[in-house]
Design a protein around this motif. Sequence first.
Motif, PDB file in Angstrom:
ATOM      1  N   GLY A 172      -4.362   4.684 -11.946  1.00 37.08           N
ATOM      2  CA  GLY A 172      -3.468   3.926 -11.392  1.00 37.08           C
ATOM      3  C   GLY A 172      -2.354   4.036 -11.152  1.00 37.08           C
ATOM      4  N   LEU A 173      -1.806   4.168  -9.896  1.00 35.93           N
ATOM      5  CA  LEU A 173      -0.014   4.387  -9.663  1.00 35.93           C
ATOM      6  C   LEU A 173       0.625   3.318  -9.750  1.00 35.93           C
ATOM      7  CD1 LEU A 173      -0.340   6.814  -6.329  1.00 35.93           C
ATOM      8  CD2 LEU A 173       0.552   7.348  -8.771  1.00 35.93           C
ATOM      9  N   LEU A 174       1.423   3.181 -10.765  1.00 36.92           N
ATOM     10  CA  LEU A 174       2.404   1.875 -11.000  1.00 36.92           C
ATOM     11  C   LEU A 174       3.129   1.648  -9.812  1.00 36.92           C
ATOM     12  CD1 LEU A 174       2.723  -0.331 -13.070  1.00 36.92           C
ATOM     13  CD2 LEU A 174       4.795   1.129 -13.768  1.00 36.92           C
ATOM     14  N   ASN A 175       3.206   0.330  -9.248  1.00 39.21           N
ATOM     15  CA  ASN A 175       3.760   0.068  -7.977  1.00 39.21           C
ATOM     16  C   ASN A 175       4.389  -1.350  -8.124  1.00 39.21           C
ATOM     17  OD1 ASN A 175       4.978   0.403  -5.474  1.00 39.21           O
ATOM     18  ND2 ASN A 175       3.001   0.793  -4.523  1.00 39.21           N
ATOM     19  N   ILE A 176       5.048  -1.748  -7.013  1.00 44.22           N
ATOM     20  CA  ILE A 176       5.609  -3.240  -6.971  1.00 44.22           C
ATOM     21  C   ILE A 176       4.509  -4.173  -6.350  1.00 44.22           C
ATOM     22  CG2 ILE A 176       8.117  -2.563  -6.915  1.00 44.22           C
ATOM     23  CD1 ILE A 176       7.945  -2.814  -3.729  1.00 44.22           C
ATOM     24  N   GLY A 177       3.414  -3.654  -6.024  1.00 42.79           N
ATOM     25  CA  GLY A 177       2.456  -4.364  -5.321  1.00 42.79           C
ATOM     26  C   GLY A 177       1.073  -3.553  -5.246  1.00 42.79           C
ATOM     27  N   THR A 178      -0.129  -4.148  -4.931  1.00 38.76           N
ATOM     28  CA  THR A 178      -1.211  -3.184  -4.879  1.00 38.76           C
ATOM     29  C   THR A 178      -1.574  -3.220  -3.373  1.00 38.76           C
ATOM     30  OG1 THR A 178      -2.390  -5.559  -4.821  1.00 38.76           O
ATOM     31  CG2 THR A 178      -1.907  -4.388  -7.108  1.00 38.76           C
ATOM     32  N   GLU A 179      -0.975  -3.896  -2.550  1.00 35.20           N
ATOM     33  CA  GLU A 179      -1.232  -3.357  -1.085  1.00 35.20           C
ATOM     34  C   GLU A 179      -0.868  -1.960  -0.653  1.00 35.20           C
ATOM     35  OE1 GLU A 179      -0.251  -7.981  -1.700  1.00 35.20           O
ATOM     36  OE2 GLU A 179       0.984  -5.943  -2.228  1.00 35.20           O
ATOM     37  N   ASP A 180      -1.500  -1.463   0.316  1.00 34.66           N
ATOM     38  CA  ASP A 180      -1.259  -0.027   0.667  1.00 34.66           C
ATOM     39  C   ASP A 180       0.109   0.297   1.312  1.00 34.66           C
ATOM     40  OD1 ASP A 180      -3.810   0.441  -0.023  1.00 34.66           O
ATOM     41  OD2 ASP A 180      -4.627   0.637   2.106  1.00 34.66           O
ATOM     42  N   LEU A 181       0.902  -1.016   1.728  1.00 37.34           N
ATOM     43  CA  LEU A 181       2.090  -0.585   2.449  1.00 37.34           C
ATOM     44  C   LEU A 181       3.278  -0.641   1.356  1.00 37.34           C
ATOM     45  CD1 LEU A 181       1.699  -2.225   5.814  1.00 37.34           C
ATOM     46  CD2 LEU A 181       1.657   0.103   5.336  1.00 37.34           C
ATOM     47  N   LYS A 182       2.939  -1.069   0.287  1.00 30.25           N
ATOM     48  CA  LYS A 182       4.020  -1.413  -0.886  1.00 30.25           C
ATOM     49  C   LYS A 182       4.507  -0.098  -1.431  1.00 30.25           C
ATOM     50  CE  LYS A 182       4.563  -5.777  -1.119  1.00 30.25           C
ATOM     51  NZ  LYS A 182       3.968  -6.622  -2.269  1.00 30.25           N
ATOM     52  N   GLY A 183       5.834   0.145  -1.972  1.00 32.65           N
ATOM     53  CA  GLY A 183       6.288   1.177  -2.760  1.00 32.65           C
ATOM     54  C   GLY A 183       7.035   2.246  -1.717  1.00 32.65           C
ATOM     55  N   ASN A 184       7.794   3.144  -2.164  1.00 30.60           N
ATOM     56  CA  ASN A 184       8.511   4.111  -1.499  1.00 30.60           C
ATOM     57  C   ASN A 184       7.375   5.129  -1.041  1.00 30.60           C
ATOM     58  OD1 ASN A 184       7.965   5.758  -3.504  1.00 30.60           O
ATOM     59  ND2 ASN A 184      10.040   4.976  -4.606  1.00 30.60           N
ATOM     60  N   GLU A 185       8.122   6.081   0.000  1.00 25.47           N
ATOM     61  CA  GLU A 185       7.476   6.992   0.696  1.00 25.47           C
ATOM     62  C   GLU A 185       6.826   8.084  -0.514  1.00 25.47           C
ATOM     63  OE1 GLU A 185       9.769   9.156   3.218  1.00 25.47           O
ATOM     64  OE2 GLU A 185      10.039   7.400   4.575  1.00 25.47           O
ATOM     65  N   VAL A 186       7.410   8.096  -1.760  1.00 31.39           N
ATOM     66  CA  VAL A 186       6.879   9.129  -2.473  1.00 31.39           C
ATOM     67  C   VAL A 186       5.387   8.758  -3.234  1.00 31.39           C
ATOM     68  CG1 VAL A 186       6.990  10.124  -4.941  1.00 31.39           C
ATOM     69  CG2 VAL A 186       9.106  10.203  -3.288  1.00 31.39           C
ATOM     70  N   ILE A 187       5.479   7.221  -3.406  1.00 29.00           N
ATOM     71  CA  ILE A 187       4.380   6.599  -4.001  1.00 29.00           C
ATOM     72  C   ILE A 187       3.418   6.566  -3.317  1.00 29.00           C
ATOM     73  CG2 ILE A 187       5.012   4.149  -4.050  1.00 29.00           C
ATOM     74  CD1 ILE A 187       3.904   4.161  -6.910  1.00 29.00           C
ATOM     75  N   ARG A 188       3.539   6.211  -1.912  1.00 26.78           N
ATOM     76  CA  ARG A 188       2.644   6.164  -1.024  1.00 26.78           C
ATOM     77  C   ARG A 188       1.996   7.625  -0.735  1.00 26.78           C
ATOM     78  NH1 ARG A 188       6.447   2.742   1.617  1.00 26.78           N
ATOM     79  NH2 ARG A 188       6.385   4.394   3.323  1.00 26.78           N
ATOM     80  N   GLY A 189       2.779   8.594  -0.706  1.00 28.93           N
ATOM     81  CA  GLY A 189       2.111   9.881  -0.318  1.00 28.93           C
ATOM     82  C   GLY A 189       1.363  10.578  -1.639  1.00 28.93           C
ATOM     83  N   ALA A 190       1.716   9.940  -2.811  1.00 29.55           N
ATOM     84  CA  ALA A 190       0.879  10.526  -3.936  1.00 29.55           C
ATOM     85  C   ALA A 190      -0.666   9.726  -3.837  1.00 29.55           C
ATOM     86  CB  ALA A 190       1.514  10.025  -5.056  1.00 29.55           C
ATOM     87  N   ALA A 191      -0.434   8.558  -3.689  1.00 31.96           N
ATOM     88  CA  ALA A 191      -1.754   7.642  -3.239  1.00 31.96           C
ATOM     89  C   ALA A 191      -2.375   8.349  -2.459  1.00 31.96           C
ATOM     90  CB  ALA A 191      -1.526   6.352  -3.264  1.00 31.96           C
ATOM     91  N   ALA A 192      -1.946   8.825  -1.212  1.00 29.86           N
ATOM     92  CA  ALA A 192      -2.783   9.329   0.061  1.00 29.86           C
ATOM     93  C   ALA A 192      -3.448  10.598  -0.592  1.00 29.86           C
ATOM     94  CB  ALA A 192      -1.884   9.491   1.086  1.00 29.86           C
ATOM     95  N   THR A 193      -2.517  11.426  -1.301  1.00 34.46           N
ATOM     96  CA  THR A 193      -3.046  12.880  -1.897  1.00 34.46           C
ATOM     97  C   THR A 193      -4.121  12.548  -2.690  1.00 34.46           C
ATOM     98  OG1 THR A 193      -0.658  13.769  -1.629  1.00 34.46           O
ATOM     99  CG2 THR A 193      -2.317  14.897  -2.736  1.00 34.46           C
ATOM    100  N   LEU A 194      -4.112  11.501  -3.533  1.00 33.35           N
ATOM    101  CA  LEU A 194      -4.996  11.385  -4.707  1.00 33.35           C
ATOM    102  C   LEU A 194      -6.173  11.047  -4.162  1.00 33.35           C
ATOM    103  CD1 LEU A 194      -2.904   9.757  -7.577  1.00 33.35           C
ATOM    104  CD2 LEU A 194      -4.036  12.021  -7.562  1.00 33.35           C
ATOM    105  N   ARG A 195      -6.376  10.043  -2.917  1.00 34.78           N
ATOM    106  CA  ARG A 195      -7.460   9.619  -2.409  1.00 34.78           C
ATOM    107  C   ARG A 195      -8.388  11.032  -1.706  1.00 34.78           C
ATOM    108  NH1 ARG A 195      -4.024   5.147  -0.750  1.00 34.78           N
ATOM    109  NH2 ARG A 195      -4.568   3.493  -1.877  1.00 34.78           N
TER     110      ARG A 195
END
Length: 346
Positions: free
Chosen positions: A177-200
Amino acid sequence: MSLIIALDLMGGDNAPEIVVDGAALARKRFPEVSFLLFGDEAKVRPHLARHPEIAAMPLVHTADFVAGDAKPSLALRQGRQSSMRLAINAVKDGSAAAAVSAGNTGALMAMAKFVLKTLPGIDRPAIAGPMPTKQNTAVVLDLGANVDCNVEHLVQFAVMGHVFARIVTGVAEPKIGLLNIGTEDLKGNEVIRGAAATLRASPLGRDFYGFVEGTDVTNGAVDVVVTDGFTGNVALKIAEGTASMYSSFLRQAFRSGWRAKIGYLLAKPALDGLRTRLDPRRYNGAMLLGLNGVVVKSHGGTDAVGFGHAIGAAVELVRASANERIIEEMTSVAGRDAGAPAAVAG
């Protein structure tokens, strides 16, 4: 088979006393382990006198040590003869299988990275440690080594954490899991969203749970929690502080009257079990994951019991051939040659 652990005797809030006492406790658990000691002999000898078996082990004298508030860059330049640096050097030259220190985290990471270098495919090592949850013991990284991280760093942490969890917790397919301020896909900054996309999109996608919040972590939703070092360290300190606060509340409540004291006596066995389960000293000892050598960071404010557990963590990591298995698993998980210089990210 004998195993040698290098100890920084001067690192930590209550060094060298808790380091020496912790070494004595660890040796009762691991009698085959011996230590290579680094510290100021005049300050160390009075504490060694209480533990003859530790006093008989090699002590390398140095009056130099890394202060708790020292800047990592300054410590790296000026601390070449410090107890911390000499302990790390012992791992590099093969005199010791691992090093353990409760000293300055930033300095320890800077020195260890400079001396030992990183494993193939890793740009930045991370501090990884266990955290108790309702369902399991989760591996959390980074716990303070890297304040600012980019997408590539977080993905590398995920790969290392995935492997580390398999070694430490025995979970065959750890959920990440990536620690974030919410579980929705649009939550967080560009870095954490980019990491999520890369991991998926990576081979780890099958074990990527997604974003997690603090309550997801404590509920045990995932086995590996990935975050930057600033957030991870804050989360760790808050968790430790919360546990301490509730322990204080319980003590106050059971002292509030004679009925409460009777209730305490009836509940004592259960409370003792809870105290043991949540004792932060049991989870003390975080590995500087990603280094080409085993270095364990103990909490600076721990006691002898906690430092003994940090030594135990180092022993278990060496026995498990942690770094060798990380290299092997990284090749499989990342689907690439672990010896290539590029980053591991998918």
